[in-house]
Design a protein around this motif. Structure first.
Motif, PDB file in Angstrom:
ATOM      1  N   LEU A   1      -0.086  -5.515   8.023  1.00  0.00           N
ATOM      2  CA  LEU A   1       0.255  -4.826   6.780  1.00  0.00           C
ATOM      3  C   LEU A   1       1.457  -3.894   6.901  1.00  0.00           C
ATOM      4  O   LEU A   1       2.255  -3.793   5.978  1.00  0.00           O
ATOM      5  CB  LEU A   1      -0.944  -4.037   6.274  1.00  0.00           C
ATOM      6  CG  LEU A   1      -1.824  -4.796   5.290  1.00  0.00           C
ATOM      7  CD1 LEU A   1      -2.917  -3.874   4.803  1.00  0.00           C
ATOM      8  CD2 LEU A   1      -1.020  -5.304   4.104  1.00  0.00           C
ATOM      9  N   HIS A   2       1.554  -3.213   8.037  1.00  0.00           N
ATOM     10  CA  HIS A   2       2.688  -2.298   8.181  1.00  0.00           C
ATOM     11  C   HIS A   2       3.997  -3.066   8.037  1.00  0.00           C
ATOM     12  O   HIS A   2       4.924  -2.641   7.375  1.00  0.00           O
ATOM     13  CB  HIS A   2       2.665  -1.626   9.553  1.00  0.00           C
ATOM     14  CG  HIS A   2       1.495  -0.725   9.747  1.00  0.00           C
ATOM     15  ND1 HIS A   2       1.606   0.640   9.669  1.00  0.00           N
ATOM     16  CD2 HIS A   2       0.210  -0.997  10.000  1.00  0.00           C
ATOM     17  CE1 HIS A   2       0.418   1.178   9.885  1.00  0.00           C
ATOM     18  NE2 HIS A   2      -0.448   0.203  10.078  1.00  0.00           N
TER      19      HIS A   2
ATOM     20  N   VAL B   1       4.415  -4.794   4.365  1.00  0.00           N
ATOM     21  CA  VAL B   1       4.751  -3.880   3.264  1.00  0.00           C
ATOM     22  C   VAL B   1       6.219  -3.476   3.313  1.00  0.00           C
ATOM     23  O   VAL B   1       6.904  -3.407   2.292  1.00  0.00           O
ATOM     24  CB  VAL B   1       3.838  -2.644   3.294  1.00  0.00           C
ATOM     25  CG1 VAL B   1       4.351  -1.578   2.355  1.00  0.00           C
ATOM     26  CG2 VAL B   1       2.428  -3.033   2.912  1.00  0.00           C
TER      27      VAL B   1
ATOM     28  N   LYS C   1       9.017  -4.232   0.267  1.00  0.00           N
ATOM     29  CA  LYS C   1       9.964  -3.269  -0.313  1.00  0.00           C
ATOM     30  C   LYS C   1      11.379  -3.839  -0.308  1.00  0.00           C
ATOM     31  O   LYS C   1      12.103  -3.775  -1.301  1.00  0.00           O
ATOM     32  CB  LYS C   1       9.963  -1.973   0.497  1.00  0.00           C
ATOM     33  CG  LYS C   1       8.727  -1.132   0.379  1.00  0.00           C
ATOM     34  CD  LYS C   1       8.992   0.234   0.982  1.00  0.00           C
ATOM     35  CE  LYS C   1       7.820   0.718   1.794  1.00  0.00           C
ATOM     36  NZ  LYS C   1       8.167   1.881   2.616  1.00  0.00           N
TER      37      LYS C   1
ATOM     38  N   HIS D   1      -1.397 -11.736   2.106  1.00  0.00           N
ATOM     39  CA  HIS D   1      -2.124 -10.778   1.279  1.00  0.00           C
ATOM     40  C   HIS D   1      -1.663 -10.867  -0.168  1.00  0.00           C
ATOM     41  O   HIS D   1      -0.611 -11.425  -0.461  1.00  0.00           O
ATOM     42  CB  HIS D   1      -1.893  -9.353   1.803  1.00  0.00           C
ATOM     43  CG  HIS D   1      -2.424  -9.140   3.187  1.00  0.00           C
ATOM     44  ND1 HIS D   1      -3.760  -9.026   3.455  1.00  0.00           N
ATOM     45  CD2 HIS D   1      -1.788  -9.042   4.372  1.00  0.00           C
ATOM     46  CE1 HIS D   1      -3.927  -8.841   4.764  1.00  0.00           C
ATOM     47  NE2 HIS D   1      -2.744  -8.846   5.340  1.00  0.00           N
TER      48      HIS D   1
ATOM     49  N   ILE E   1      -0.257  -5.103  -3.533  1.00  0.00           N
ATOM     50  CA  ILE E   1       0.640  -4.257  -2.737  1.00  0.00           C
ATOM     51  C   ILE E   1       1.675  -3.606  -3.643  1.00  0.00           C
ATOM     52  O   ILE E   1       1.953  -2.402  -3.546  1.00  0.00           O
ATOM     53  CB  ILE E   1       1.348  -5.090  -1.647  1.00  0.00           C
ATOM     54  CG1 ILE E   1       0.330  -5.624  -0.641  1.00  0.00           C
ATOM     55  CG2 ILE E   1       2.407  -4.263  -0.934  1.00  0.00           C
ATOM     56  CD1 ILE E   1       0.917  -6.546   0.407  1.00  0.00           C
TER      57      ILE E   1
ATOM     58  N   VAL F   1       0.355  -0.600  -5.447  1.00  0.00           N
ATOM     59  CA  VAL F   1       0.341   0.646  -4.673  1.00  0.00           C
ATOM     60  C   VAL F   1       1.748   1.206  -4.539  1.00  0.00           C
ATOM     61  O   VAL F   1       1.977   2.412  -4.638  1.00  0.00           O
ATOM     62  CB  VAL F   1      -0.277   0.424  -3.278  1.00  0.00           C
ATOM     63  CG1 VAL F   1      -0.213   1.694  -2.461  1.00  0.00           C
ATOM     64  CG2 VAL F   1      -1.707  -0.063  -3.411  1.00  0.00           C
ATOM     65  N   LEU F   2       2.734   0.336  -4.327  1.00  0.00           N
ATOM     66  CA  LEU F   2       4.124   0.807  -4.226  1.00  0.00           C
ATOM     67  C   LEU F   2       4.542   1.478  -5.534  1.00  0.00           C
ATOM     68  O   LEU F   2       5.300   2.442  -5.544  1.00  0.00           O
ATOM     69  CB  LEU F   2       5.060  -0.357  -3.912  1.00  0.00           C
ATOM     70  CG  LEU F   2       4.929  -0.969  -2.517  1.00  0.00           C
ATOM     71  CD1 LEU F   2       5.911  -2.127  -2.352  1.00  0.00           C
ATOM     72  CD2 LEU F   2       5.192   0.067  -1.443  1.00  0.00           C
TER      73      LEU F   2
END
Lengths: 420, 781
Positions: free
Chosen positions: B451-452, B455, B459, B476, B481, B484-485
């Protein structure tokens, strides 16, 4: 196992300049037409304003600025290639970031121009919704269709490439590759930037110093993207009012600075406010190949830079040097020599310039005045202080030649005596 | 192409080999306890040719003929055919088998048939791109001379000057770049590269095996973004990859690009007979398990070849050892001063001119021996040498074959020699030659959906092109995602439909932040919270970066930090500021941090018998460090440290040793604990071997609450894909650990198996062996 969203929240740090939560705004502040005073035309939101000729921007009226610009518009070719000519469109973007790239775009394209009656109108084209960008770009293209030149502040490095990227992104043709672009930043630095005093050369600083105008309640440049994002997220257009105002003031100041630049170039060094302006003017003329006007400007720069005795004045030194070179180009060697001499006598003259002057005088006395002893003196002087080895070699070569000539001169004289 | 009679060099080589390995050439049985543990013979292979595939442009085949290539090796023809047919292809064949032609030919062909075609090349380093540039330019020159067609080939990387960039965008048919530049310089500026993306026919990824672990996980996402942008411009490029020998090239290619691949693995290139010899320096101190210096041993071995005027390359593991060996050999063999140097040292940090000079010297035969770091392992053309000597085990099977591949004439005999150091991995491999020769090489592993990492790339992708509400990216749910961003103010989904009358699902997530996301992403670490390493020897300058999780253990005060094989010592660590200040140092030891860790399983993905893997919470604190001498691996000092605690979530494999098994052991509880510690030490070495990773990629932790548990966790937040494979290789892990310990010559333990006796206690070895024995008995084969 925590949900995906929770895990992502644990990873993503909030952006520093944003203050969540974003609550949608009420209908009242969503009415952008009345709030911002604009209207929709062909899918693009446009805000139009007119500043009458009698209004002031700093010390001058807008009408006065217009008259000066109009009279001196032909001088624009000194500051840009591509044959810039009126009508000039002054141009400034407000963007979502400074980095360029596909994710940065201009949400506000500000264009300003003088009208025939001396008023200054601004047309600000805004992207109010994501889908509007194409319409914005098409409208801007139409606006610039009949321009003779665009004028910007740092536009060559920032605004123009950014817009170019947006046109490419939308596959819109840009059919004005011939459009001349006058970027005022560089001349501004030359004319009004003072590196010794570290004076700022931003648009705001110039506005203060040259136009005598200070802004109150202006929005800072770095705040602009955040205000736009606030509007995008909440629909509240109020933060944009100050952005539009800021942009309009920037356009007017840009116009005023351009008027001063062109007026100065047209009227000549007599209009220069100080030695720095005269010197920059001279350099501008010299770069364009106009040696006569360049010399006149350098003369004035030297005259204006009469610093108190004993004071170190870099502008005086640069002006003397520029003038010396200009005289030499015009083959007025005696005048050039006078300047070089003044340089060698000027206090605080940097060693490399003093060397250059001494060498020039050595050459002058050897080949034109034919005063070999003086030439030798100057050649020796040019060896004083730290010199690079290549320089030393060259000067010693000259000294050797001078010595030979001096010796043969003496023997010539002797033989003359003998013959007699 | 075989010579009519035996060339003289073969006799010299034979003589040298016999002096080293004894008269029983060719092959003989492995002898793990002897000085020479293995002599293997790889028979000669004749070339296999195939004609140029149909469809290759005549101008290209003519140009190739001009350069002496009138037919292809079978693998080249196979690969090119796949490429011309539009099939993604990965080629694994040994070095010097002409694999660059496998991808250059289709790319050049496409351009000749349609000059608007473009191809993008990705190399892991700028140096490799530069080397390929020269070769491609020569090829294009030949084509231009023969046919008049001008093909533009340029490198585009961080060193490309600004004013050249515009020209390259306009004129380059072939763009040679690297992942970092594509990530931050090309993709985020794609509108300027519209011509490239619209006409992109091929994406060429060289040295595919380099893209494993963290770097590979990032590259997968960079390629996801690239393919997304290609879709936007309407192109669908074919991927052509080349890889060194790894166990899973097709799998890696398919995971990196998320496309199906053809595999070309049978090489048609000829190879002369090759001997491969394993050398283990003899033990000089049995109690401590210390062996004679492997550097002296390497010197001796190299001399045997050099004095018979054979041409060789010596690989060393560090700059220091490279310099030592260069000095040794120069002392022994350098000719009269003023004559061209016959012995040269080489490393990647040299300026290009110097590197070119040495490479040319090798090709011309003027340079008789070069001592190099791994810089000469890949790619660069240095001709073919007689012998390749490796001072120390390169770390992976794949790298060992790469280095061995530097020796190998097409027709005459060549040799490769590996001299083991006393490091545990070296000892394991040299004493178990069949592990190396008979087992398949390591698998390259990635986890692009960490995930790190994911994500960060979401971006970047949002910056490049707004996301639609139906788009997918990675495994995912990217819509979640993006949600959340959006909460964090980075993206925004328009409320109203975009434009009058358009249906709801054409709404888009646009980037609403002034930052440039690519800047915050380093392709070699997992999070952006890195430690920056600043060299203060002269003027302060940044020389490297480390992941936050590895920071304290690699950059603690007094740590020895190694970058490009050069040694530095950490003077000061600014934890809050994420900076470590280092100074150059000349020393004979390295440091190893002592970390106390506590690992708590959060979720188990799978469990069987006494093993599991799943998600864990790791708390760690670096409490001290040891100084360990190079080459002998003795402890030569230690220190205490006081550093902040670190926490992370990651994935792990763990092995439980049942309480009843421990109780049944005829040892005191202290000794039992020692045994478990020793076992963990050994397991770590073998895990590193099996996972093809670096020391700091994994962490070990022991839990001795009720039953003992040994955790092998991924040392990166979110995990990097090591745990599930370890779980599957469990049996291999235990078996090889057993072999490592059992076969070790030492009496009670040493750095080569369970760790130095001083650390692990006198009975560690015995207990560890016992535990393993019992575990293996219980484990089904």
């Amino acid at each position: 196992m925590s949900s995906l969203a929770d895990r992502v929240r644990g990873i993503v740090k909030p952006a520093a300049d944003v203050a969540p939560p974003f609550t949608p705004a009420d209908a009242g502040v969503r009415d952008i037409e009345s709030l911002l005073g604009g209207e929709w035309r062909d899918g693009c939101f446009i805000v139009e304003r007119r500043s009458p000729a009698a209004a002031r921007h700093g010390r001058e009226t807008i009408g006065a600025l217009w008259r000066r610009l109009d009279r001196s518009s032909s001088e624009a070719s000194l500051f840009a290639s591509g044959a810039p000519r009126p009508p000039f469109i002054f141009f400034d973007l407000e963007t979502t970031g400074l980095s360029g790239g596909a994710g940065t775009h201009a949400f506000l394209v500000g264009c300003g121009r003088f009208e025939g009656d001396g008023a200054f109108t601004t047309r600000q084209f805004m992207q109010m919704r994501g889908a509007d960008e194409r319409a914005l770009l098409a409208t801007v293209r139409a606006e610039l269709a009949r321009a003779g030149a665009i004028v910007s502040f740092n536009g060559k490095s920032f605004d123009a490439p950014l817009l170019e990227t947006r046109y490419l992104f939308h596959r819109l043709a840009w059919d004005r590759d011939d459009l001349a672009h006058v970027d005022v930043l560089h001349p501004a630095r030359r004319f009004w930037g003072d590196t010794a005093a570290h004076t700022e050369c931003s648009l705001i600083a110039l506005e203060r110093r040259l136009l005598g105008r200070s802004r109150t309640g202006d929005v800072a440049g770095f705040e602009v993207p955040a205000r736009y994002f606030q509007y995008v997220r909440t629909g509240d257009a109020r933060p944009l009012v100050a952005v539009l105002d800021h942009n309009r003031q920037d356009l007017l100041t840009l116009a005023a600075l351009t008027a001063r630049l062109l007026h100065l170039s047209h009227a000549g060094p007599g209009e220069a406010r100080d030695a720095g302006e005269a010197l920059a003017l001279g350099r501008t003329y010299a770069r364009a190949g106009d040696d006569d006007r360049a010399r006149e400007a350098f003369l004035r720069a030297v005259a204006m830079s009469r610093a108190p005795a004993g004071a170190f004045d870099p502008i005086r030194i640069d002006s003397l040097r520029a003038l010396a070179l200009a005289w030499r180009r015009a083959r007025r060697f005696d005048d050039a020599a006078q300047c070089w001499r003044q340089l060698t006598e000027t206090r605080g003259c940097p060693p490399h310039i003093a060397r250059e002057a001494a060498e020039a005088l050595a050459i002058h006395h050897e080949h034109r005045v034919r005063d070999l002893a003086a030439a030798r003196q100057f050649a020796l002087r040019s060896l004083e202080a730290e010199v690079p080895p290549a320089w030393t070699k060259a000067v010693q070569h000259r000294l050797a030649r001078l010595d030979r000539k001096l010796v043969s001169q003496k023997s010539e004289v002797r033989s003359l005596w003998c013959d007699a | 192409m075989l010579p009519a009679r035996r060339a003289p060099v073969e006799n010299d080589l034979d003589v040298a080999l016999q002096r080293l390995a004894g008269p029983a050439l060719p092959e003989r049985a492995d002898t793990p306890d002897r000085h020479i543990t293995a002599v293997r013979r790889l028979p000669a292979i004749a070339a296999q040719y195939a004609p140029f595939p149909e469809g290759l442009d005549e101008r290209l085949t003519c140009a190739l003929a001009t350069r002496g290539v009138t037919e292809l090796y079978t693998h080249q023809a196979e690969a090119i055919e796949h490429a011309l047919a539009g099939r993604h292809t990965v080629v694994i064949t040994p070095t010097a088998s002409g694999k660059t032609l496998c991808y250059n030919a289709p790319a050049l062909n496409a351009i000749l048939q349609d000059p608007s075609s473009r191809a993008l090349y990705l190399f892991p380093t700028k140096a490799l791109a530069q080397d390929q540039l020269a070769e491609l330019q020569t090829m294009c020159d030949t084509i231009a001379r023969g046919s008049g067609e001008q093909i533009g080939v340029f490198t585009y990387d961080g060193d490309t000057p600004q004013d050249a960039r515009r020209t390259i965008r306009a004129r380059a048919h072939l763009v040679l770049s690297n992942p970092d530049m594509v990530h931050s310089g090309i993709l985020p500026h794609h509108p300027r590269w519209a011509k490239l993306f619209e006409n992109l026919r091929y994406v060429i990824v060289d040295e595919l095996h380099a893209y494993r672990g963290v770097f590979g996980s990032h590259l997968c996402n960079v390629l996801r973004r690239l393919r997304r942008i290609c879709r936007h411009y309407g192109s669908d490029p074919v991927f052509l990859c080349s890889s060194a020998t790894i166990a899973n090239p097709r799998e890696l290619a398919e995971r990196l690009t998320e496309q199906p691949f053809e595999l070309v693995e049978k090489s048609g290139a000829p190879r002369g007979e090759k001997y491969f010899i394993f050398v283990n320096p003899p033990v000089v101190n049995h109690q401590l398990g210390i062996r004679r210096s492997y550097l002296s041993e390497t010197r001796r071995v190299a001399s045997e070849f050099l004095k018979r005027n054979l041409q060789l390359i010596v690989f060393a593991q560090s700059r220091l050892t490279t310099e030592i060996l260069t000095t040794y050999l120069k002392d022994d063999f350098e000719g009269i001063p003023g004559a061209p140097e016959r012995i040269r040292g080489y490393r990647g940090g040299y300026l290009p001119n110097r590197r070119r000079e040495i490479e040319k010297g090798l090709r011309d035969g003027v340079v008789r021996a070069v001592v190099s770091t791994n810089a000469l392992e890949l790619g660069i053309d240095i001709g073919a040498l007689d012998v390749s000597v490796m001072a120390g085990y390169p770390g992976t099977i794949a790298a060992t074959w790469q280095r061995a591949g530097r020796a190998g004439r097409r027709t005459t005999r060549s040799a490769a020699v590996m001299v083991a150091s006393s490091a545990p991995l070296d000892q394991f491999v040299v004493r178990n030659p069949s592990y190396f020769f008979d087992a398949s090489p390591e698998r390259a592993l990635i986890d692009p959906d960490n995930l790190h990492i994911l994500v960060d790339h979401v971006k970047c992708a949002a910056f490049e092109l707004p996301f639609t509400t139906t788009e997918e990216f990675g495994r995912h749910d990217v819509q979640e995602i993006l949600g959340v961003l959006s909460e964090q103010g980075l993206v925004h989904l328009a409320d109203e439909p975009s434009g009058a009358g358009t249906p709801r699902d054409t709404r888009q997530w646009t980037w609403t932040n002034e930052s440039y996301p690519a800047d915050a992403v380093s392709l070699r670490s997992v999070s952006s919270d890195n430690f920056v390493v600043v060299d203060i020897t002269n003027e302060a300058r940044v020389i490297g970066e480390t992941d936050f999780s590895s920071g304290p253990s690699t950059l603690h005060p007094k740590a020895i930090y190694i970058v490009e094989a050069k040694l530095y010592q950490v003077e000061r660590l600014d934890f809050e500021g994420r900076k470590a200040f280092v100074r150059e140092i000349d020393c004979d030891y390295y440091t190893d941090a002592i970390t106390y860790t506590r690992v708590t399983p959060i979720d188990s993905f799978a469990a069987e018998d006494n093993r599991s893997h799943g998600e864990v919470h790791v708390v760690s604190r670096v409490v001290g460090f040891k100084k360990i001498k190079f080459y002998t691996n003795e402890n030569v000092g230690s220190g205490e440290l006081d550093l902040p605690e670190q926490q992370m979530h990651t994935t792990s494999y763990w092995l439980a040793i049942p309480a009843r098994l421990l109780e049944a052991l005829p040892y005191a509880s202290d000794d039992r604990r020692d045994g478990i510690a020793g076992l963990a030490f050994a397991v770590r070495q073998v895990a590193q071997l099996l996972l093809m990773c670096d020391r700091h990629d994994i962490g070990i932790s022991i839990d001795t609450s009720e039953s003992a548990r040994i955790f092998v966790y991924d040392n990166y937040p979110g995990g990097i894909g090591f745990s599930a494979p370890l779980f599957q290789m469990h049996h291999e892990l235990l078996t090889n650990t057993h072999r490592l310990i059992a076969d070790c010559d030492c009496e009670q333990g040493c750095p080569g198996c369970v760790g130095p006796v001083g650390n692990t206690g006198p009975l560690a070895k015995a207990v560890a062996l016992r535990i393993l024995h019992l575990l293996l008995e219980g484990v089904a084969v």
